[in-house]
Design a protein around this motif. Structure first.
Motif, PDB file in Angstrom:
ATOM      1  N   SER A 108      -4.311  -0.326  -2.658  1.00 12.05           N
ATOM      2  CA  SER A 108      -3.539  -1.393  -2.254  1.00 12.05           C
ATOM      3  C   SER A 108      -3.259  -2.956  -2.240  1.00 12.05           C
ATOM      4  CB  SER A 108      -3.954  -1.324  -0.924  1.00 12.05           C
ATOM      5  OG  SER A 108      -5.271  -2.469  -1.269  1.00 12.05           O
ATOM      6  N   SER A 122       0.399  -1.118   0.072  1.00 14.18           N
ATOM      7  CA  SER A 122       0.044   0.124  -0.069  1.00 14.18           C
ATOM      8  C   SER A 122       0.846   1.155  -0.104  1.00 14.18           C
ATOM      9  CB  SER A 122      -0.995  -0.353   1.360  1.00 14.18           C
ATOM     10  OG  SER A 122      -0.438   0.287   2.237  1.00 14.18           O
ATOM     11  N   PRO A 163      -4.279   8.155   0.443  1.00 15.78           N
ATOM     12  CA  PRO A 163      -3.660   6.796  -0.462  1.00 15.78           C
ATOM     13  C   PRO A 163      -3.654   7.093  -1.246  1.00 15.78           C
ATOM     14  CG  PRO A 163      -5.938   5.774   1.392  1.00 15.78           C
ATOM     15  CD  PRO A 163      -5.769   6.842   1.535  1.00 15.78           C
TER      16      PRO A 163
END
Length: 199
Positions: free
Chosen positions: A173, A140, A147
């Motif tokens: 991820s 990730s 993110p």
């Protein structure tokens, strides 16, 4: 009388394909201990210009109680530079606990042929594969707060070639199953951002 003209065009695309069979045994090295419920997959690899290769899942099958599997209609298009075989066994809770050995990409003819027949048959068709202990790498990335999307590549340090390669993928991820007790180098990639892009 009248002259009628008609132009109907039908395009049909064909691609070569092959079937691949084999057996998967568990990690005990017992020659009669087939591992049922193992996912066996073949990926087509494409070498990017001035970059790492990428892989595409082409076909997969599950092993039966004797460990036997048959993968049918694998796309053998010349657009792929090679083909890579992967095996993963998931336990009853969905955790990957076993995986096959790391194999490089091979040309398509290595996956079909006599199925072990003939003195000089070097194909993998009809071969027996053994599982080994696996672990999962969780990947990730974030910019410190949120993110960010990325591509990635995982290289086996001892073998020196990529075992997973998706450099142009856009994901926040992902999980990659690899053999345990080995060293790996993980690289992250980000595609260039352009005005108005969602990267």
């Amino acid at each position: 009388a009248s002259n009628l003209t008609s132009s109907n065009t039908t395009t049909i695309n064909f691609f070569p394909s092959f079937a691949f069979i084999g057996y998967v045994l568990n990690e005990t090295a017992c020659t009669t201990c087939g591992q049922n419920g193992t996912n066996v997959s073949i990926y087509g690899t494409t070498q990017a210009q001035n970059g790492p290769p990428s892989s595409t899942l082409l076909a997969s099958a599950m092993t039966n109680e004797s460990g036997y599997f048959r993968i049918s209609r694998v796309n053998a298009s010349s657009s792929f530079n090679g083909f890579q075989l992967k095996m993963i066994y998931y336990n009853e809770t969905g955790v990957a606990t076993k995986t096959g050995m790391i194999m490089p990409q091979f040309p398509s003819f290595m996956y079909y042929g006599g199925g072990g027949e003939g003195e000089f048959d070097m194909s993998l068709n009809g071969a027996t594969f053994y599982l080994q202990q696996a672990f999962t790498i969780n990947l990730s990335a974030n910019n410190g707060t949120t993110p960010v999307s990325f591509g990635y590549e995982i290289v086996d340090q001892a073998l020196g070639f990529p075992i997973e390669s998706s450099p142009t993928q856009k994901t926040n991820s992902t999980q990659v199953v690899v053999p345990a007790n080995r060293g790996y180098t993980v690289s992250f990639f980000r595609m260039p951002s352009f005005p108005g892009s969602s990267i």
